[in-house]
Design a protein around this motif. Structure first.
Motif, PDB file in Angstrom:
ATOM      1  N   ASP A 131      48.904  43.340  34.417  1.00 22.93           N
ATOM      2  CA  ASP A 131      48.102  44.354  32.539  1.00 22.93           C
ATOM      3  C   ASP A 131      47.212  44.199  33.188  1.00 22.93           C
ATOM      4  N   ARG A 134      45.372  45.980  36.791  1.00 18.27           N
ATOM      5  CA  ARG A 134      45.752  47.822  36.201  1.00 18.27           C
ATOM      6  C   ARG A 134      45.179  48.189  35.262  1.00 18.27           C
ATOM      7  N   ASP A 135      44.806  47.837  34.348  1.00 21.46           N
ATOM      8  CA  ASP A 135      43.826  47.893  32.985  1.00 21.46           C
ATOM      9  C   ASP A 135      42.843  47.966  33.335  1.00 21.46           C
ATOM     10  N   TYR A 136      42.051  46.812  34.236  1.00 24.39           N
ATOM     11  CA  TYR A 136      40.413  45.794  34.653  1.00 24.39           C
ATOM     12  C   TYR A 136      40.431  46.465  35.675  1.00 24.39           C
ATOM     13  N   ALA A 139      41.696  49.508  37.464  1.00 28.29           N
ATOM     14  CA  ALA A 139      41.328  50.627  36.626  1.00 28.29           C
ATOM     15  C   ALA A 139      39.320  50.947  37.266  1.00 28.29           C
TER      16      ALA A 139
END
Length: 212
Positions: A131, A134-136, A139
């Motif tokens: 997570d 992926r998200d930090y 991105a």
């Protein structure tokens, strides 16, 4: 009997049982983690301490993020994940802008102190690590990749570029200094980093028109 059945069908649906979700906890947890890290090392951070500072409970935090590293990942993304690299058509300007935004937060926010310990804790939780990446990490990296890809299309960056290596080179000085603290994250770091990388990957024509 018929009237009872009709009344039941026409009556209002019974509200779901349970306490309504507190939509302010996310922001309060973020503020609490940042506040605590301003005086404590990451190793001294506890879920109980975050809950107390946020004015909530450990179960409430666990329902959202399951663990202390989960709360810190949420905080990290909230604080650092909102200023990706822009794509205006000026590869030098865009990369400097993106790195500068991140460098300013790294320099000013105590959340940076959590990064080494957080990454160590994420090794024990592959799902949370995925997570976080992926998200930090991915991105933000994706926006810089887009800037470089468009620069290749405009003939400003060499075709056949090792894109992943170039992205590593752009980010490495900032994260290296955040991890080890051997040198400051100063105001000119983004400019020097971008210029150094572009000197190696830009086309000769771009370099002729953009000499320091």
């Amino acid at each position: 009997m018929a009237q009872a059945e009709q009344g039941g069908a026409a009556g209002p649906t019974r509200a779901a049982q349970g306490r309504p979700r507190d939509t302010t906890i996310d922001a309060r947890a973020t503020e609490a983690v940042v506040q605590l890290l301003s005086t404590l090392p990451y190793s001294a951070l506890t879920l109980e301490g975050v809950a107390t500072a946020a004015g909530t409970s450990k179960p409430a935090l666990r329902r959202r993020w399951k663990s202390l590293p989960g709360v810190v990942v949420h905080t990290f993304i909230s604080v650092l994940g909102t200023t990706p690299t822009p794509d205006t058509g000026c590869v030098h300007c865009d990369l400097v802008h993106g790195i500068t935004n991140l460098a300013e937060v790294f320099e000013d926010s105590p959340i940076t102190r959590a990064l080494p310990g957080l990454l160590s804790d994420l090794e024990a939780d592959p799902g949370l690590r995925a997570d976080f990446l992926r998200d930090y990490f991915e991105a933000r990296r994706a926006t810089s990749r887009t800037v470089l890809e468009h620069a290749v299309e405009r003939g400003e960056i060499q075709d056949g570029l090792d894109m992943e290596l170039a992205l590593d080179l752009l980010a490495a000085p900032l994260y290296y200094r955040a991890f080890f603290g051997h040198q400051p994250i100063d105001a000119g770091l983004a400019e020097r980093t971008v210029q150094s990388v572009l000197n190696g990957i830009a086309t000769p024509e771009w370099r002729r028109h953009h000499e320091p």
